[in-house]
Design an enzyme around this catalytic site. Structure first.
Site, PDB file in Angstrom:
ATOM      1  N   ASP A 218     111.976  39.530  -0.105  1.00 51.80           N
ATOM      2  CA  ASP A 218     113.332  39.792  -0.580  1.00 51.80           C
ATOM      3  C   ASP A 218     113.314  40.847  -1.682  1.00 51.80           C
ATOM      4  O   ASP A 218     112.452  40.827  -2.571  1.00 51.80           O
ATOM      5  CB  ASP A 218     113.924  38.482  -1.118  1.00 51.80           C
ATOM      6  CG  ASP A 218     115.357  38.618  -1.551  1.00 51.80           C
ATOM      7  OD1 ASP A 218     116.213  38.881  -0.692  1.00 51.80           O
ATOM      8  OD2 ASP A 218     115.631  38.456  -2.758  1.00 51.80           O
ATOM      9  N   GLU A 269      92.567  38.532   3.724  1.00 52.95           N
ATOM     10  CA  GLU A 269      91.523  37.511   3.610  1.00 52.95           C
ATOM     11  C   GLU A 269      91.629  36.479   4.737  1.00 52.95           C
ATOM     12  O   GLU A 269      90.683  35.736   4.992  1.00 52.95           O
ATOM     13  CB  GLU A 269      91.633  36.765   2.275  1.00 52.95           C
ATOM     14  CG  GLU A 269      91.427  37.628   1.043  1.00 52.95           C
ATOM     15  CD  GLU A 269      91.787  36.867  -0.234  1.00 52.95           C
ATOM     16  OE1 GLU A 269      92.097  35.659  -0.127  1.00 52.95           O
ATOM     17  OE2 GLU A 269      91.769  37.480  -1.307  1.00 52.95           O
TER      18      GLU A 269
END
Length: 559
Positions: A218, A269
Site C-alpha cells: 500500500d 530467501e
C-alpha cells in the site's frame, strides 16, 4: 504492422516459469466477500469456503485487502498489529486454513501490507506519545516542534486538512506535531529509522513463514519524504494519491527504492517465487517502471491504464507506453481496471463527469450512465485487457458485471469521504458493497443471516453467481471462458503486434495465435481484413452476421 516486444522476448528462457509475469490475480476485499458467521462482516472462513469458485473462474492467485488487527477507522488500512488477524475476520488459525485450502486448489495468496503508516493505537505510537521530544520512541515517526505560528509546513492531507496534528504535553500544554499523509489516526513511520526497517523485515518473515506468496504494498511511493519537508502546494486538479508529472515531496522520492531492494532480498530467501506488487501512483510510466527493476518489486499496478477513458487512441497509446517502459526494465506490465478505491469500471467507463480517485461520484453528479451501456463497455474493456501480454488483476465482483452501487441510504454510508465532503461525494462505499452469490437466500448468499455491513441494492440478486453460471452469455461465463483461453493460448507471455484497421475507433492486434479486434464506436463497424476467414474464439457481446463488429465490443479470433 507495428510490433511491440513483450516480456517473452526480453527475459532469459529459464525465467519463463516466473508465474507472476503472466498471472491473473483476484482481489478479495475481505469484509465484502463472504461472511461465514452471520455477523454481516466478511471473514477468513467465508473466503475459505468460497475459494473453489475462484479456482473454477481460472485465476492464479488471490490478494486480500488488510485483515490485520485495526480500529477500522480506514477499513483496516490503519494497522495496530501487523502480526495478527483482527477478530472481525477470524484468527491466525483461520488464516492458515485459508492458505492451505488455496494452495490445495492451486491458488497463491498475496496479502496487503501497509508500511507508510500505522494506527495511532499501535503500541509504538502510544509509546511515542508517552515519551518526550527527542526520544527513540518518537524517532520511529515524524515529529516536529511547534513553530511560533502556523504548522511545520503547508502540506495537505490526502483526506483533507493539514498533514500535521498537534499533541499535548503531560502538563496539558501544546506539544509537538506529527505527520500523517492520510487521516490523523494514521501517523507516518520514519523510514530513516533502522528500528522501523527491522520491524517490517520481521513482518515480512512472519507472513512468509506462514506460506504467504507475496505482498501488495500500500502507498508504495510514500515512505520517504523530501529532505527538509519543504512547503509544497498541490494543484487542486491533481490526483490526491499522486500520478501527476510533478511529484509532491511526499511521493515517489528516490529513497523508497533502497527499502524495496532490502525487502526483495528478504523474499529471495524463500522458495516458491514470492512477489511484491506496488501500489505506486506515479507518472509517467517510465517513473513507475523504477519500482519493478530486477532487484526491486515484481509488479506495479498500471494506474494510467485504469485511468483511461473508453477511447481507442488513448488506450492504444497507453498500451504502447506500458509495454515499452516496463519491458525496458525486464518487467511485465500489470493491467487493472477496478479495485476497492475507484468507481467500478462497469459504471466508470460510461461516466461523462469527473470521478476523482478515492472520492468517486456524488448525489449531484449529472447524467449517471445507463447500466446497460456501462456493462457493455466493461465487458469489452475486460475482454481487451485479458488479451494483453503481462499480468492482470481482477477486483471481486467485476466478473459478475457489478456496477457501482450508487443508491445506498445516506445513513448507511461509511466511507470517510462522505463525511469529509459533507455529502458531496460518495467515496468508495459503492465499490465495496458485499457481493452476491446466490439468488433467493439471505443477503444473496453473502451472509447466512441476511446481515450485511453495507446494504445490497435492490436487484443485486440478478447478478448472483448461481444465476450467471446458468446463463450462457453471462459476464461470469465470459470471464471464465476468457481466462481459460488466455491460459491455453499463453497470452500473458505473448507478443503484441498491432494490425491495421483503417478505422480510428477500431483497434486490432495479434498476440501469439489470437487476433483481437476491439471497437470503441457507438455503432456497428466493418471488421478489419486481418480477420477474414478466422474463427471466433470469444466475444464480449453478440455479433452481427457478416463482416461487422458490434458497437463497443471486443472479439477474439483464432489466427
Amino acid at each position: 504492422m507495428t510490433e511491440i516486444r513483450s516480456l517473452a522476448e526480453t527475459r532469459e528462457p529459464e525465467a519463463a516459469a516466473e508465474w507472476w509475469r503472466s498471472s491473473v490475480i483476484y482481489q478479495i476485499y475481505p469484509r465484502s466477500f463472504a461472511d461465514a458467521n452471520g455477523d454481516g462482516m466478511g471473514d477468513l472462513p467465508g473466503i475459505t469456503a468460497r475459494l473453489q469458485s475462484l479456482a473454477d473462474l481460472g485465476v492464479d492467485a488471490i490478494w486480500l485487502s488488510p485483515f490485520f488487527t485495526s480500529p477500522q477507522k480506514d477499513a483496516g488500512y490503519d494497522v495496530s498489529d501487523y502480526c495478527d488477524v483482527d477478530p472481525l475476520f477470524g484468527t491466525l488459525e483461520d488464516y492458515d486454513a485459508m492458505v492451505a485450502r488455496a494452495h490445495e486448489l492451486g491458488l497463491r495468496v498475496i496479502v496487503d501490507l501497509v508500511p507508510n503508516h500505522c494506527s495511532d493505537q499501535h503500541p509504538w505510537f502510544q509509546q511515542a506519545l508517552a515519551t518526550p521530544p527527542g526520544s527513540p520512541e518518537r524517532d520511529r515517526f515524524i515529529f516536529r516542534d511547534a513553530p511560533e505560528s502556523g504548522l511545520p509546513n503547508n502540506w495537505e492531507s490526502v483526506f483533507g486538512g493539514p498533514m500535521w496534528t498537534q499533541t499535548a504535553n503531560p502538563d496539558g500544554t501544546a506539544g509537538q506535531y506529527y505527520l500523517h499523509i492520510f487521516d490523523s489516526s494514521q501517523p507516518d513511520f520514519n523510514w530513516h529509522n533502522e528500528q522501523v526497517r527491522e520491524m517490517f523485515r520481521g513482518v515480512l518473515r512472519f507472513w512468509l513463514d506462514r506460506g504467504t506468496d507475496g505482498f501488495r504494498v500500500d502507498v508504495a511511493h510514500g515512505l520517504i519524504k523530501s529532505d527538509g519537508l519543504p512547503d509544497y502546494a498541490v494543484d487542486p486538479a491533481a490526483a490526491s494519491m499522486g500520478g501527476t508529472e510533478e511529484l509532491a515531496p511526499w511521493w515517489g522520492q528516490d529513497g523508497v527504492h533502497e527499502i524495496y531492494r532490502d525487502w526483495r532480498r528478504v523474499l529471495d530467501e524463500y522458495d516458491g517465487e514470492r512477489v511484491l506488487c506496488a501500489e505506486a501512483w506515479v507518472s509517467p510510466l517510465s517513473l513507475m517502471a523504477k519500482w519493478v527493476r530486477p532487484d526491486e518489486m515484481h509488479q506495479a499496478f498500471n494506474f494510467p491504464y485504469l485511468s483511461c477513458d473508453f477511447n481507442a487512441a488513448r488506450i492504444r497509446a497507453t498500451i504502447d507506453e506500458s509495454l515499452r517502459e516496463f519491458s525496458a526494465v525486464g518487467a511485465p506490465s500489470t493491467w487493472v481496471l477496478s479495485n476497492h478505491d475507484v468507481v467500478r469500471h462497469a459504471t466508470r467507463l460510461a461516466l461523462t463527469e469527473d470521478n476523482p480517485q478515492g472520492e468517486g461520484i456524488g448525489p449531484l453528479t449529472p447524467n449517471l450512465p445507463d447500466t446497460a451501456i456501462g456493462l457493455r463497455r466493461a465487458r469489452s474493456a475486460s475482454t481487451l485487457m485479458l488479451a494483453l501480454p503481462g499480468g492482470a488483476y481482477l477486483y471481486q465482483g467485476e466478473e459478475l458485471g457489478l456496477p457501482e452501487a450508487v443508491e445506498l441510504p445516506d445513513e448507511a454510508r461509511q466511507d470517510p469521504t462522505w463525511f469529509r465532503t459533507n455529502g458531496e461525494r460518495y467515496g468508495r462505499d459503492g465499490c465495496r458493497v458485499p457481493i452476491p452469490w446466490e439468488a433467493g437466500v439471505p443477503a444473496a448468499g453473502f451472509s447466512p443471516t441476511g446481515e450485511s455491513w453495507l446494504p445490497q441494492p435492490a436487484g443485486w440478486e440478478d447478478y448472483a453467481r448461481d444465476v450467471q453460471r446458468a446463463t450462457a452469455d453471462s459476464t461470469l461465463n465470459l470471464y471464465t471462458a476468457l481466462l481459460r483461453l488466455r491460459r491455453g493460448h499463453a497470452l500473458g507471455a505473448g507478443t503484441l503486434a498491432w494490425l491495421e484497421t483503417g478505422d480510428p475507433e477500431v483497434l486490432a492486434f495479434r498476440n501469439n495465435d489470437v487476433v483481437v479486434v476491439s471497437s470503441f464506436a457507438g455503432s456497428e463497424r466493418e471488421l478489419p481484413a486481418c480477420t477474414t476467414g478466422l474463427a471466433v474464439l470469444a466475444s464480449s457481446a453478440p455479433q452481427p452476421s457478416g463482416r461487422q463488429i458490434a458497437a463497443e465490443s471486443t472479439v477474439w479470433f483464432r489466427a
